[in-house]
Design a protein around this motif. Structure first.
Motif, PDB file in Angstrom:
ATOM      1  N   LEU A  90       0.901  -1.244  -0.252  1.00 49.82           N
ATOM      2  CA  LEU A  90      -0.093  -0.049  -0.173  1.00 49.82           C
ATOM      3  C   LEU A  90       0.740   1.247   0.202  1.00 49.82           C
ATOM      4  N   VAL A  91       1.963   1.269   0.787  1.00 50.44           N
ATOM      5  CA  VAL A  91       2.756   2.383   0.887  1.00 50.44           C
ATOM      6  C   VAL A  91       3.725   2.436  -0.735  1.00 50.44           C
ATOM      7  N   ILE A  92       3.788   1.583  -1.234  1.00 47.12           N
ATOM      8  CA  ILE A  92       4.530   1.644  -2.543  1.00 47.12           C
ATOM      9  C   ILE A  92       3.404   2.152  -3.400  1.00 47.12           C
ATOM     10  N   ILE A  93       2.216   1.688  -3.543  1.00 45.07           N
ATOM     11  CA  ILE A  93       1.105   2.039  -4.652  1.00 45.07           C
ATOM     12  C   ILE A  93       0.931   3.602  -4.254  1.00 45.07           C
ATOM     13  N   GLU A  94       0.499   3.929  -2.929  1.00 45.49           N
ATOM     14  CA  GLU A  94       0.221   5.354  -2.676  1.00 45.49           C
ATOM     15  C   GLU A  94       1.276   6.076  -3.051  1.00 45.49           C
ATOM     16  N   ALA A  95       2.651   5.930  -2.900  1.00 40.76           N
ATOM     17  CA  ALA A  95       3.712   6.725  -3.225  1.00 40.76           C
ATOM     18  C   ALA A  95       3.762   7.049  -4.885  1.00 40.76           C
ATOM     19  N   ALA A  96       3.482   5.983  -5.460  1.00 39.28           N
ATOM     20  CA  ALA A  96       3.480   6.106  -7.106  1.00 39.28           C
ATOM     21  C   ALA A  96       2.338   6.651  -7.447  1.00 39.28           C
ATOM     22  N   LEU A  97       1.184   6.838  -6.673  1.00 39.92           N
ATOM     23  CA  LEU A  97       0.023   7.568  -7.070  1.00 39.92           C
ATOM     24  C   LEU A  97       0.237   9.129  -6.766  1.00 39.92           C
ATOM     25  N   ALA A  98       1.102   9.411  -5.694  1.00 46.50           N
ATOM     26  CA  ALA A  98       1.204  10.779  -5.346  1.00 46.50           C
ATOM     27  C   ALA A  98       2.392  11.150  -6.274  1.00 46.50           C
ATOM     28  N   GLY A  99       3.331  10.492  -6.762  1.00 45.78           N
ATOM     29  CA  GLY A  99       4.389  10.808  -7.875  1.00 45.78           C
ATOM     30  C   GLY A  99       3.789  10.963  -9.112  1.00 45.78           C
ATOM     31  N   LEU A 100       2.635  10.330  -9.570  1.00 43.51           N
ATOM     32  CA  LEU A 100       1.839  10.659 -10.751  1.00 43.51           C
ATOM     33  C   LEU A 100       1.153  12.035 -10.454  1.00 43.51           C
ATOM     34  N   TRP A 101       0.426  12.335  -9.280  1.00 43.24           N
ATOM     35  CA  TRP A 101      -0.373  13.410  -8.976  1.00 43.24           C
ATOM     36  C   TRP A 101       0.836  14.625  -9.099  1.00 43.24           C
ATOM     37  N   TRP A 102       1.735  14.533  -8.558  1.00 42.19           N
ATOM     38  CA  TRP A 102       2.718  15.438  -8.630  1.00 42.19           C
ATOM     39  C   TRP A 102       3.484  15.808  -9.941  1.00 42.19           C
ATOM     40  N   VAL A 120      -7.421  16.925 -11.965  1.00 42.02           N
ATOM     41  CA  VAL A 120      -6.418  15.978 -11.605  1.00 42.02           C
ATOM     42  C   VAL A 120      -6.479  15.701 -10.005  1.00 42.02           C
ATOM     43  N   GLY A 121      -6.596  16.921  -9.261  1.00 42.06           N
ATOM     44  CA  GLY A 121      -6.930  16.965  -7.993  1.00 42.06           C
ATOM     45  C   GLY A 121      -7.738  15.776  -7.458  1.00 42.06           C
ATOM     46  N   GLN A 122      -9.097  16.070  -8.018  1.00 45.22           N
ATOM     47  CA  GLN A 122     -10.375  15.424  -7.528  1.00 45.22           C
ATOM     48  C   GLN A 122     -10.149  14.148  -7.787  1.00 45.22           C
ATOM     49  N   THR A 123      -9.588  13.770  -9.223  1.00 42.90           N
ATOM     50  CA  THR A 123      -9.393  12.250  -9.624  1.00 42.90           C
ATOM     51  C   THR A 123      -8.173  11.468  -8.673  1.00 42.90           C
ATOM     52  N   MET A 124      -7.136  11.918  -8.336  1.00 38.38           N
ATOM     53  CA  MET A 124      -5.961  11.828  -7.718  1.00 38.38           C
ATOM     54  C   MET A 124      -6.572  11.335  -6.426  1.00 38.38           C
ATOM     55  N   MET A 174      -6.655   7.815  -4.293  1.00 35.21           N
ATOM     56  CA  MET A 174      -6.009   7.627  -3.159  1.00 35.21           C
ATOM     57  C   MET A 174      -6.672   7.148  -1.854  1.00 35.21           C
ATOM     58  N   GLY A 175      -7.672   7.905  -1.817  1.00 38.17           N
ATOM     59  CA  GLY A 175      -8.578   7.906  -0.618  1.00 38.17           C
ATOM     60  C   GLY A 175      -9.172   6.583  -0.688  1.00 38.17           C
ATOM     61  N   ALA A 176      -9.725   6.053  -2.117  1.00 39.13           N
ATOM     62  CA  ALA A 176     -10.478   4.857  -2.177  1.00 39.13           C
ATOM     63  C   ALA A 176      -9.544   3.557  -1.939  1.00 39.13           C
ATOM     64  N   LEU A 177      -8.246   3.675  -2.325  1.00 35.13           N
ATOM     65  CA  LEU A 177      -7.229   2.642  -2.258  1.00 35.13           C
ATOM     66  C   LEU A 177      -6.906   2.622  -0.492  1.00 35.13           C
TER      67      LEU A 177
END
Length: 80
Positions: free
Chosen positions: A11-23, A44-48, A52-55
């Protein structure tokens, strides 16, 4: 490694990847205002944020399932 620990690590790895994509997408929108729509940053903010919240919500449920499975496995080792 317990199932709980593996789940947290994934979960930490996937959340970090999503945060990187968001950035990346946020910086892309700021650097190229002529190539994106006016509401690009908001979308982008709403989607990401939703992804991330759903995950994270699913991760909490999966954590309890993993904890239950860890307890069952420990009981099975004690009996065998």
């Amino acid at each position: 490694m317990s199932k709980k620990a593996r789940l947290i690590l994934v979960l930490v790895i996937i959340e970090a990847a999503l945060a990187g994509l968001w950035w990346y997408l946020a910086r892309y929108g700021m650097a190229n205002p002529d190539r994106v729509t006016a509401e690009f940053q908001q979308v982008v903010g709403q989607t990401m944020g939703t992804a991330m919240g759903a995950l994270l919500g699913l991760g909490v449920i999966l954590f309890f399932v993993a904890a239950h499975n860890d307890r069952k496995a420990a009981q099975g080792k004690g009996q065998g």
